[in-house]
Design a protein around this motif. Sequence first.
Motif, PDB file in Angstrom:
ATOM      1  N   HIS A   1       3.654  -5.442  -2.479  1.00 45.79           N
ATOM      2  CA  HIS A   1       3.790  -5.327  -3.567  1.00 45.79           C
ATOM      3  C   HIS A   1       3.772  -6.676  -4.501  1.00 45.79           C
ATOM      4  CE1 HIS A   1       5.333  -1.000  -3.247  1.00 45.79           C
ATOM      5  NE2 HIS A   1       4.075  -0.928  -2.716  1.00 45.79           N
TER       6      HIS A   1
ATOM      7  N   ARG B   1      -2.800  -4.226   1.319  1.00 43.13           N
ATOM      8  CA  ARG B   1      -1.954  -4.738   1.956  1.00 43.13           C
ATOM      9  C   ARG B   1      -1.786  -5.539   2.303  1.00 43.13           C
ATOM     10  NH1 ARG B   1      -0.881  -0.349  -1.227  1.00 43.13           N
ATOM     11  NH2 ARG B   1       1.106  -0.508  -2.306  1.00 43.13           N
TER      12      ARG B   1
ATOM     13  N   GLN C   1      -3.312   4.804   2.049  1.00 45.16           N
ATOM     14  CA  GLN C   1      -4.044   4.409   0.878  1.00 45.16           C
ATOM     15  C   GLN C   1      -5.590   4.391   0.763  1.00 45.16           C
ATOM     16  OE1 GLN C   1      -2.827   5.195  -1.774  1.00 45.16           O
ATOM     17  NE2 GLN C   1      -0.368   4.403  -1.788  1.00 45.16           N
TER      18      GLN C   1
ATOM     19  N   CYS D   1       0.698   6.021  -5.948  1.00 44.98           N
ATOM     20  CA  CYS D   1       1.077   5.437  -4.396  1.00 44.98           C
ATOM     21  C   CYS D   1       1.028   7.272  -3.867  1.00 44.98           C
ATOM     22  CB  CYS D   1       2.835   5.217  -4.555  1.00 44.98           C
ATOM     23  SG  CYS D   1       3.444   4.605  -3.233  1.00 44.98           S
TER      24      CYS D   1
ATOM     25  N   GLY E   1       4.457   6.117   0.296  1.00 46.24           N
ATOM     26  CA  GLY E   1       4.206   4.874   0.755  1.00 46.24           C
ATOM     27  C   GLY E   1       5.890   4.458   0.156  1.00 46.24           C
ATOM     28  N   GLN E   2       6.636   4.702  -1.069  1.00 51.69           N
ATOM     29  CA  GLN E   2       7.651   3.528  -1.585  1.00 51.69           C
ATOM     30  C   GLN E   2       8.244   4.139  -0.572  1.00 51.69           C
ATOM     31  OE1 GLN E   2       7.269   2.410  -5.452  1.00 51.69           O
ATOM     32  NE2 GLN E   2       6.096   3.695  -5.816  1.00 51.69           N
TER      33      GLN E   2
HETATM   34 MO   LIG Z   1       2.680   2.379  -3.076  1.00 53.88          MO
END
Ligand SMILES: [Mo]
Length: 818
Positions: free
Chosen positions: A662, A656, A332, A173, A369-370
């Motif tokens: 996810h 995505r 990403q 990530c 990202g998370q």
């Molecule tokens: Mo991610």
Amino acid sequence: MAKDRIADPWGTRTPYGRGEQWPTRVDTHLREGFAAQAVDQWVQTASIMHSNGDAFDVAVADGRMVGVRGRAADRVNRGRLGPKDLFGWQANSSPDRLTRPLVRENGELVPADWDTAMERIVAHSKYLLSEQGPSAIGFYTSGQLFLEEYYTLGVIAHGAIGTNHVDGNTRLCTATAAEALKESFACDGQPGSYADIDHADVIALYGHNMAETQPMLWARVLDRMAGDDPPAIVCVDPRPTKVAQYATVHLAPLPGTNVALMNGLLHEIIGNDWIDHDYIDRHTVGFDELRDRVAEYPPEKVAGICDVPADDIRRAARLLGTAEALLSTVLQGFYQSHQATAASVQVNNLHLIRGMLGEPGCGLLQMNGQPTAENTRECGADGDLAGFRNWNNDAHIAELAQLWNIDVNQIPHYAPPTHAMQMMRYAEQGSLRMLWISATNPAASLPELERIRSILSQDRLFVVVQDIFPTETTALADVVLPAATWGEKTGTFTNVDRTVHLSDKAVEPPGEAKADLDIFLDYARRMDFRDRDSRPLPPWQDPESAFEAWKKCSAGRPCDYTGLSYDKLRGGSGIQWPCNAEHPEGTERLYTGGAFFAAPQYCESFGKDLVTGAPLEPTAYRAMNPAGKAIIKAARYLTPHESPRPDYPFALITGRTLYQFHTRTKTARAPQLDAAAPQVWVEISQQDADALNIAEGDLLKVSSPRGGLHAKARVSGIRPGVLFVPFHYGYWDAAPETRADHDRAANELTLTDWDPASKQPIFKTAAARVEVLTKGTGSPAPAPTTTASGPLGADIPATVGGATASATETLDTAGERP
Ligand SMILES: [Mo]
Ligand SMILES: Nc1nc2c(c(=O)[nH]1)N[C@H]1C(S)=C(S)[C@@H](COP(=O)(O)OP(=O)(O)OC[C@H]3O[C@@H](n4cnc5c(=O)[nH]c(N)nc54)[C@H](O)[C@@H]3O)O[C@H]1N2
Ligand SMILES: Nc1nc2c(c(=O)[nH]1)N[C@H]1C(S)=C(S)[C@@H](COP(=O)(O)OP(=O)(O)OC[C@H]3O[C@@H](n4cnc5c(=O)[nH]c(N)nc54)[C@H](O)[C@@H]3O)O[C@H]1N2
């Protein structure tokens, strides 16, 4: 006003001008038919389904979650919520939550009590420690737990057990975000602030589909675009994302050519002397090498490599080179692509040579990202040590040993911490014998799934999986532990721009599910881990005492939390670290005035060779950068390891869509989100579709040298030569009789390869081909029309949510304009 927020994910515009404050807009969604007056309690939290840190309150009635409302007081979102936050909370009360531990008996997972499950893990750990030592045990965690949980896990793994095999799915990530920051600034930590959107005159997004992946951050950009003196947008992405549609210049390079493109842009900026010589002299090392390197990349040459018009490169370079206040974001499309770190570092270089750091509008956001990825990194639950400490600096290891009251030799620091892909390799080879997986679903999210399934299903590997739902990975476990999650436990987490939020417990977890923190602490007690004075290690017992311990660990480090407390984080806005006696209300921007964390004795990292990944020795770093300046690192473009070729003529990228998160364990359980994108699809350009006689909705087989999947075709504005497959669709929600077909997941196709410096797997550069399985299926691809996957054909029904997707928006009247 009420709005269908599936049909309009970004909501109503609240325009504002350059330098003004972003108006508030409070978004609320309550379960259908539920009235706000019936809410018993509003409990403070922030988003757990992306890195933006959008703050909101959970509505609780009769002990259950019944809705959400954005927090107007918060600096991040000023009340706005995206679709995943408006509707995703429903997954928590899904009837198929894991509610009891499971253990494998005669090949089958069967329910067990906590004692039985934990004693199995303890017995196995003790056996491996005595037979083989700490390196038999590995931990693979997440970017979705809380700070307190990561710090606890880090202390258990690095301190009590002493294994070097600890990593997070942050490796997949934001490992490159961290590494790019370490290469340029010798330390992790985001320089910029979201408020830079309010001040920038140029905003550049590199491989970042912000419109879909941080939709409320994008709403802030849209509001600037709708106001006075709007910014120009530069978008670098092979797909026609919403970002690309709003861009002044859209560069759509062939996947895997980011370094060439960046070198072309830098070539123009340096060639036109749009640079800040004084800043370069005073605050950086390494400029000469960059100047010489990028001289080799004139726009015409770069145009040939990236298949982008040379004039577009010149136009983009002019915008970037002449911006008064430049904000850049990277994600990403760079981090998971070929030469990930080398490319991302060039964005840092652009800011350094233009002297654009630490001032309003001059933001650099190497995005996370998370939601809690930042905490995995700062707490040392990934391949880093707690408090951004340097594994290669003995004084830093000694500090940790003192904090944890253990012997310095107990903390592994003989080599860089093991990365996740290497842990899988050790498991494959048999030296890693126990893998404890928490809050991640590697049997769907790691590359080359056939290989991952075979590794995780080996008899000799003891696999513990701690999750909230049955997944592709729990199916391969020896012990499954049912976790309580967000909303059912208390803790803190930190977003991209270093804003720390508190998330309070709103409801009880289902069945016997336990907070991840309690599970880790229970393990530590059962293992009887002790410090030098025979006190329990770790010594804390609940979230707040863990947070207080973390504050001590962070003291004096760049991510200093000493000025924060649970009380201070309650009621108002989240607060940005460093927050300490010197900055009691937090710190908006790092590196103002060229003050870096890069001094040799203080820095987190001495950096790596961008091509080989070899760590720089301390003496070499000291010689290169004695004064702790920012480091400009040049890179040559190298061709991708797997390029299109006659039998696999397409470049394959994965990523995505706005409505899914996810591996969909949550979003598939929220009806509004599930319905907006229920199945996998593949995006292909009109030109390629025509050449292969493919039409919208045809069922295709997409294959790479690793495997294949079946997906309907979406003929879209993606650039020719490139296929895009969303990676959200695995097997847990497939019909049981089809699960073993393994014909849905994007990661059947991706390859086992990673960036040499960040070790992040390459999910966005591979070769693939398509074949038609069924012509004319009678329906279009199950892809949203509102996003980058929008169709070219006009006759495709638009994505809408209907009555259950309605949210109310309360606009700040001062911010409302005619
Ligand atoms: Mo991610
Ligand atoms: N809706 C939603 N939001 C999310 C998530 C989610 O699952 N769903 N996940 C969160 C997480 S963990 C993350 S990491 C972020 C990710 O957020 P993003 O990075 O924005 O999302 P991706 O779709 O993975 O990739 C971004 C873009 O990279 C482009 N790209 C692919 N290859 C290349 C290349 O070689 N060069 C360039 N320049 N671009 C390329 C793709 O076309 C794609 O549009 O999103 C976060 N937010
Ligand atoms: N092909 C391809 N693959 C990719 C990517 C890509 O772009 N393309 N992106 C990569 C990126 S950036 C990321 S971040 C990863 C994400 O990959 P994963 O981390 O594997 O994806 P998730 O579905 O978020 O898995 C999180 C798991 O944790 C569980 N969970 C949720 N909350 C809790 C909790 O509080 N406690 C516990 N114990 N469990 C919980 C969820 O049910 C779920 O099973 O995927 C990576 N893989």
